[in-house]
Design an enzyme around this catalytic site. Structure first.
Site, mmCIF file in Angstrom:
data_model
loop_
_atom_site.group_PDB
_atom_site.id
_atom_site.type_symbol
_atom_site.label_atom_id
_atom_site.label_comp_id
_atom_site.label_asym_id
_atom_site.label_seq_id
_atom_site.Cartn_x
_atom_site.Cartn_y
_atom_site.Cartn_z
ATOM 1 N N PRO A 1 74.450 45.577 64.676
ATOM 2 C CA PRO A 1 74.124 44.530 63.716
ATOM 3 C C PRO A 1 74.946 44.572 62.429
ATOM 4 O O PRO A 1 75.160 45.640 61.850
ATOM 5 C CB PRO A 1 72.636 44.749 63.412
ATOM 6 C CG PRO A 1 72.303 46.080 63.965
ATOM 7 C CD PRO A 1 73.277 46.375 65.049
ATOM 8 N N ASN A 2 75.367 43.388 62.035
ATOM 9 C CA ASN A 2 76.080 43.114 60.792
ATOM 10 C C ASN A 2 77.544 43.534 60.792
ATOM 11 O O ASN A 2 78.295 43.182 59.874
ATOM 12 C CB ASN A 2 75.357 43.744 59.582
ATOM 13 C CG ASN A 2 73.973 43.166 59.385
ATOM 14 O OD1 ASN A 2 73.824 41.943 59.337
ATOM 15 N ND2 ASN A 2 72.963 44.006 59.313
ATOM 16 N N ARG B 1 82.190 41.573 53.323
ATOM 17 C CA ARG B 1 81.230 42.014 52.316
ATOM 18 C C ARG B 1 81.297 43.532 52.177
ATOM 19 O O ARG B 1 81.742 44.222 53.068
ATOM 20 C CB ARG B 1 79.782 41.627 52.732
ATOM 21 C CG ARG B 1 79.546 40.145 52.994
ATOM 22 C CD ARG B 1 79.512 39.352 51.700
ATOM 23 N NE ARG B 1 78.494 39.841 50.776
ATOM 24 C CZ ARG B 1 77.218 39.439 50.761
ATOM 25 N NH1 ARG B 1 76.808 38.533 51.605
ATOM 26 N NH2 ARG B 1 76.364 39.926 49.874
ATOM 27 N N TYR C 1 82.610 49.674 53.390
ATOM 28 C CA TYR C 1 83.105 49.500 54.756
ATOM 29 C C TYR C 1 84.581 49.115 54.843
ATOM 30 O O TYR C 1 85.110 48.954 55.952
ATOM 31 C CB TYR C 1 82.226 48.474 55.488
ATOM 32 C CG TYR C 1 80.770 48.895 55.555
ATOM 33 C CD1 TYR C 1 80.401 50.049 56.231
ATOM 34 C CD2 TYR C 1 79.769 48.162 54.910
ATOM 35 C CE1 TYR C 1 79.078 50.463 56.286
ATOM 36 C CE2 TYR C 1 78.440 48.560 54.959
ATOM 37 C CZ TYR C 1 78.103 49.709 55.645
ATOM 38 O OH TYR C 1 76.802 50.120 55.701
ATOM 39 N N ASN D 1 79.077 52.213 67.483
ATOM 40 C CA ASN D 1 78.572 52.137 66.117
ATOM 41 C C ASN D 1 77.365 51.211 66.199
ATOM 42 O O ASN D 1 77.508 49.987 66.213
ATOM 43 C CB ASN D 1 79.620 51.578 65.157
ATOM 44 C CG ASN D 1 79.118 51.589 63.718
ATOM 45 O OD1 ASN D 1 77.920 51.811 63.473
ATOM 46 N ND2 ASN D 1 80.004 51.354 62.766
ATOM 47 N N ALA E 1 72.553 49.860 61.860
ATOM 48 C CA ALA E 1 71.250 50.362 61.414
ATOM 49 C C ALA E 1 70.350 50.753 62.587
ATOM 50 O O ALA E 1 69.413 51.546 62.414
ATOM 51 C CB ALA E 1 70.563 49.317 60.538
ATOM 52 N N GLU F 1 79.569 58.669 69.075
ATOM 53 C CA GLU F 1 78.847 57.937 68.026
ATOM 54 C C GLU F 1 79.801 57.781 66.845
ATOM 55 O O GLU F 1 80.430 58.751 66.417
ATOM 56 C CB GLU F 1 77.610 58.730 67.583
ATOM 57 C CG GLU F 1 76.894 58.113 66.385
ATOM 58 C CD GLU F 1 75.720 58.952 65.879
ATOM 59 O OE1 GLU F 1 75.452 60.044 66.452
ATOM 60 O OE2 GLU F 1 75.078 58.526 64.906
ATOM 61 N N HIS G 1 80.579 56.077 62.872
ATOM 62 C CA HIS G 1 80.179 55.380 61.645
ATOM 63 C C HIS G 1 81.380 55.267 60.726
ATOM 64 O O HIS G 1 82.138 56.229 60.559
ATOM 65 C CB HIS G 1 79.042 56.119 60.932
ATOM 66 C CG HIS G 1 77.834 56.226 61.795
ATOM 67 N ND1 HIS G 1 77.010 55.153 62.046
ATOM 68 C CD2 HIS G 1 77.356 57.247 62.534
ATOM 69 C CE1 HIS G 1 76.066 55.515 62.882
ATOM 70 N NE2 HIS G 1 76.252 56.782 63.204
ATOM 71 N N ARG H 1 74.617 59.164 52.173
ATOM 72 C CA ARG H 1 73.975 57.941 51.670
ATOM 73 C C ARG H 1 72.445 58.124 51.622
ATOM 74 O O ARG H 1 71.975 59.249 51.551
ATOM 75 C CB ARG H 1 74.405 56.762 52.562
ATOM 76 C CG ARG H 1 75.933 56.563 52.545
ATOM 77 C CD ARG H 1 76.368 55.417 53.412
ATOM 78 N NE ARG H 1 75.839 54.140 52.923
ATOM 79 C CZ ARG H 1 75.920 52.999 53.612
ATOM 80 N NH1 ARG H 1 76.494 52.980 54.803
ATOM 81 N NH2 ARG H 1 75.429 51.893 53.104
HETATM 82 O O1 CA2 Z 1 78.812 53.451 58.388
HETATM 83 C C1 CA2 Z 1 78.523 52.812 59.403
HETATM 84 O O2 CA2 Z 1 79.364 52.443 60.210
HETATM 85 C C2 CA2 Z 1 77.072 52.373 59.627
HETATM 86 O O3 CA2 Z 1 76.787 52.497 61.016
HETATM 87 C C3 CA2 Z 1 77.004 50.922 59.182
HETATM 88 C C4 CA2 Z 1 75.597 50.344 59.241
HETATM 89 C C5 CA2 Z 1 74.620 51.243 58.499
HETATM 90 O O4 CA2 Z 1 73.301 50.741 58.656
HETATM 91 C C6 CA2 Z 1 74.679 52.675 59.006
HETATM 92 O O5 CA2 Z 1 73.792 53.454 58.256
HETATM 93 C C7 CA2 Z 1 76.084 53.231 58.866
HETATM 94 C C8 CA2 Z 1 75.564 48.964 58.568
HETATM 95 C C9 CA2 Z 1 76.563 48.004 59.088
HETATM 96 C C10 CA2 Z 1 76.626 46.849 58.140
HETATM 97 O O6 CA2 Z 1 77.892 46.298 58.223
HETATM 98 C C11 CA2 Z 1 78.298 45.475 57.218
HETATM 99 C C12 CA2 Z 1 79.621 45.126 57.226
HETATM 100 C C13 CA2 Z 1 80.115 44.319 56.255
HETATM 101 C C14 CA2 Z 1 79.286 43.834 55.273
HETATM 102 C C15 CA2 Z 1 77.958 44.178 55.267
HETATM 103 C C16 CA2 Z 1 77.451 44.999 56.261
#
Ligand code: CA2
Length: 148
Positions: free
Chosen positions: A12-13, A20, A25, A76, A79, A100, A102, A109
């Site tokens: 997700p996301n 963003r 990221y 990845n 969340a 896995e 990230h 964090r």
């Molecule tokens: O660091 C990572 O890759 C995470 O898996 C990213 C997840 C977060 O919930 C994990 O704790 C760590 C969140 C992905 C959100 O991706 C976005 C990308 C661009 C803008 C906003 C969110």
């Protein structure tokens, strides 16, 4: 013999990468990451396929598909990493190599990101290397599946 496939699953996301929160990221988009990994995979003699979904069930479907088609999974789970026993169970049914991944380092964090339901079913964990982590993971997965 056919070229072995690495399936890269993004949760997700992650479709919003590069749009963003670049301070966390980075600036790379998922499409540019996919291009770099595809080029690297070609050099290494394997193939990569990318899948992204914002839905837990669709991620599980991708993992089930990988049972038939892929030699390794790089995941990845976003969340869902911190919540999904269903993804944990699905990964347990996969016989190939699992990484896995990230982009950020979840351990540096918020505390809710310190728990992972993926780590215990993964062969390797990569975190905090930014988008470059996808290339590192592709290289590792390629080495492992070619050694098999
Ligand atoms: O660091 C990572 O890759 C995470 O898996 C990213 C997840 C977060 O919930 C994990 O704790 C760590 C969140 C992905 C959100 O991706 C976005 C990308 C661009 C803008 C906003 C969110």
């Amino acid at each position: 013999m056919s070229v072995q496939e690495i399936l890269v699953i993004n949760g997700p996301n992650l479709n919003l990468l590069g749009q963003r929160q670049p301070e966390i990221y980075g600036h790379d988009t998922l499409a540019s990451i996919e291009d770099k990994c595809a080029e690297l995979a070609r050099e290494l003699g394997v193939s990569v396929r990318f899948g992204q979904s914002n839905h837990e069930g669709a991620i599980i479907d991708l993992i089930h598909e990988a049972r038939e088609k892929s030699a390794a999974i790089i995941i990845n789970a976003g969340a869902y990493t911190h919540t999904s026993i269903a993804i944990h169970d699905a990964l347990k049914t996969f016989d190939g190599y699992i990484i896995e991944l990230h982009i950020s380092n979840p351990h540096a964090r918020e505390e809710f990101r310190h728990v992972s339901w993926i780590s215990s079913v993964a062969d390797a964990v990569m975190a905090g290397a930014g988008a470059y982590g996808y290339e590192l993971a592709t290289r590792l997965a390629a080495e492992k599946i070619k050694a098999d």
